[in-house]
Design a protein around this motif. Structure first.
Motif, mmCIF file in Angstrom:
data_model
loop_
_atom_site.group_PDB
_atom_site.id
_atom_site.type_symbol
_atom_site.label_atom_id
_atom_site.label_comp_id
_atom_site.label_asym_id
_atom_site.label_seq_id
_atom_site.Cartn_x
_atom_site.Cartn_y
_atom_site.Cartn_z
ATOM 1 N N GLU A 66 5.059 -41.058 84.174
ATOM 2 C CA GLU A 66 4.191 -42.045 83.542
ATOM 3 C C GLU A 66 4.513 -43.454 84.035
ATOM 4 N N VAL A 67 5.794 -43.789 84.104
ATOM 5 C CA VAL A 67 6.194 -45.113 84.588
ATOM 6 C C VAL A 67 5.695 -45.315 86.014
ATOM 7 N N CYS A 68 5.914 -44.328 86.864
ATOM 8 C CA CYS A 68 5.449 -44.447 88.248
ATOM 9 C C CYS A 68 3.938 -44.633 88.312
ATOM 10 N N GLY A 69 3.219 -43.893 87.506
ATOM 11 C CA GLY A 69 1.764 -44.017 87.488
ATOM 12 C C GLY A 69 1.296 -45.380 87.018
ATOM 13 N N LEU A 70 2.053 -46.014 86.137
ATOM 14 C CA LEU A 70 1.687 -47.337 85.639
ATOM 15 C C LEU A 70 2.156 -48.463 86.560
ATOM 16 N N VAL A 71 3.295 -48.270 87.197
ATOM 17 C CA VAL A 71 3.866 -49.318 88.044
ATOM 18 C C VAL A 71 3.222 -49.336 89.426
ATOM 19 N N LYS A 72 2.900 -48.178 89.967
ATOM 20 C CA LYS A 72 2.371 -48.103 91.333
ATOM 21 C C LYS A 72 1.142 -48.987 91.548
ATOM 22 N N PRO A 73 0.139 -48.964 90.675
ATOM 23 C CA PRO A 73 -1.014 -49.855 90.880
ATOM 24 C C PRO A 73 -0.626 -51.337 90.845
ATOM 25 N N GLN A 74 0.346 -51.664 90.016
ATOM 26 C CA GLN A 74 0.800 -53.057 89.945
ATOM 27 C C GLN A 74 1.456 -53.472 91.257
ATOM 28 N N ILE A 75 2.247 -52.593 91.822
ATOM 29 C CA ILE A 75 2.892 -52.883 93.100
ATOM 30 C C ILE A 75 1.846 -53.000 94.209
ATOM 31 N N GLU A 76 0.873 -52.101 94.207
ATOM 32 C CA GLU A 76 -0.185 -52.161 95.219
ATOM 33 C C GLU A 76 -0.979 -53.462 95.101
ATOM 34 N N GLN A 77 -1.248 -53.884 93.880
ATOM 35 C CA GLN A 77 -1.960 -55.139 93.657
ATOM 36 C C GLN A 77 -1.121 -56.325 94.139
ATOM 37 N N LEU A 78 0.160 -56.307 93.871
ATOM 38 C CA LEU A 78 1.050 -57.369 94.328
ATOM 39 C C LEU A 78 1.097 -57.436 95.852
ATOM 40 N N ILE A 79 1.176 -56.286 96.489
ATOM 41 C CA ILE A 79 1.190 -56.240 97.951
ATOM 42 C C ILE A 79 -0.112 -56.793 98.506
ATOM 43 N N ALA A 80 -1.234 -56.437 97.894
ATOM 44 C CA ALA A 80 -2.530 -56.942 98.352
ATOM 45 C C ALA A 80 -2.606 -58.461 98.206
ATOM 46 N N ARG A 81 -2.115 -58.984 97.098
ATOM 47 C CA ARG A 81 -2.104 -60.440 96.896
ATOM 48 C C ARG A 81 -1.232 -61.134 97.933
ATOM 49 N N MET A 82 -0.051 -60.568 98.167
ATOM 50 C CA MET A 82 0.855 -61.159 99.145
ATOM 51 C C MET A 82 0.236 -61.130 100.544
ATOM 52 N N SER A 83 -0.438 -60.058 100.871
ATOM 53 C CA SER A 83 -1.105 -59.948 102.168
ATOM 54 C C SER A 83 -2.197 -61.003 102.287
ATOM 55 N N HIS A 84 -2.963 -61.185 101.222
ATOM 56 C CA HIS A 84 -4.034 -62.193 101.225
ATOM 57 C C HIS A 84 -3.446 -63.592 101.397
ATOM 58 N N LEU A 85 -2.380 -63.900 100.683
ATOM 59 C CA LEU A 85 -1.737 -65.208 100.805
ATOM 60 C C LEU A 85 -1.176 -65.422 102.202
ATOM 61 N N SER A 86 -0.603 -64.384 102.775
ATOM 62 C CA SER A 86 -0.070 -64.476 104.130
ATOM 63 C C SER A 86 -1.192 -64.732 105.126
ATOM 64 N N GLN A 87 -2.305 -64.057 104.923
ATOM 65 C CA GLN A 87 -3.462 -64.261 105.803
ATOM 66 C C GLN A 87 -3.994 -65.685 105.661
ATOM 67 N N GLN A 88 -4.083 -66.193 104.456
ATOM 68 C CA GLN A 88 -4.535 -67.568 104.245
ATOM 69 C C GLN A 88 -3.588 -68.565 104.905
ATOM 70 N N ARG A 89 -2.301 -68.322 104.790
ATOM 71 C CA ARG A 89 -1.311 -69.208 105.403
ATOM 72 C C ARG A 89 -1.458 -69.194 106.931
ATOM 73 N N SER A 90 -1.652 -68.017 107.492
ATOM 74 C CA SER A 90 -1.832 -67.910 108.944
ATOM 75 C C SER A 90 -3.089 -68.641 109.388
ATOM 76 N N LEU A 91 -4.174 -68.498 108.629
ATOM 77 C CA LEU A 91 -5.417 -69.190 108.954
ATOM 78 C C LEU A 91 -5.226 -70.699 108.810
ATOM 79 N N GLY A 92 -4.491 -71.121 107.812
ATOM 80 C CA GLY A 92 -4.220 -72.546 107.611
ATOM 81 C C GLY A 92 -3.443 -73.129 108.776
ATOM 82 N N ARG A 93 -2.499 -72.385 109.292
ATOM 83 C CA ARG A 93 -1.731 -72.865 110.450
ATOM 84 C C ARG A 93 -2.596 -72.894 111.698
ATOM 85 N N ALA A 94 -3.461 -71.936 111.836
ATOM 86 C CA ALA A 94 -4.298 -71.869 113.034
ATOM 87 C C ALA A 94 -5.430 -72.881 113.028
ATOM 88 N N TYR A 95 -6.048 -73.096 111.879
ATOM 89 C CA TYR A 95 -7.247 -73.943 111.821
ATOM 90 C C TYR A 95 -7.092 -75.184 110.968
#
Length: 110
Positions: free
Chosen positions: A77-106
């Motif tokens: 149950e814990v894994c089932g509840l935590v896994k989506p939260q971790i996936e969401q966090l990873i997606a947010r971090m990826s988006h922020l990293s992409q924005q930072r890269s775009l900010g440096r480039a443009y």
């Protein structure tokens, strides 16, 4: 060497902590989970070194089996509840990293 009751006691403590982790995860109270995970890890380490003097009697064996089943269900149950939260966090971090890269480039947005 430990007495066999210590084994059952450790499984009981582990079951209680994992049940609390499940309760906190259901309530989306993530802050206490790392400390409980540390406690669970310490209990598992303790169980690895415990060597009962004699085999568990049937009642102790059945109690231990029941506790292990409860631990597994709560862990799932814990894994089932935590896994989506971790996936969401990873997606947010990826988006922020992409924005930072775009900010440096443009440059920053206008």
């Amino acid at each position: 060497m430990a007495t066999r009751s210590e084994v059952v006691h450790c499984y009981g403590q582990l079951a209680s902590r994992v049940a609390l982790m499940a309760e906190l995860a259901r309530a989306k109270e993530w802050g206490q989970l790392p400390e409980l995970e540390v406690q669970c890890s310490a209990l598992v380490d303790r169980l690895k070194v415990l060597q009962p003097i004699e085999a568990l009697d049937p009642a102790q064996f059945e109690e231990t089996r029941r506790l292990i089943e409860r631990i597994r269900a709560d862990q799932d149950e814990v894994c089932g509840l935590v896994k989506p939260q971790i996936e969401q966090l990873i997606a947010r971090m990826s988006h922020l990293s992409q924005q930072r890269s775009l900010g440096r480039a443009y440059g920053p947005p206008h």
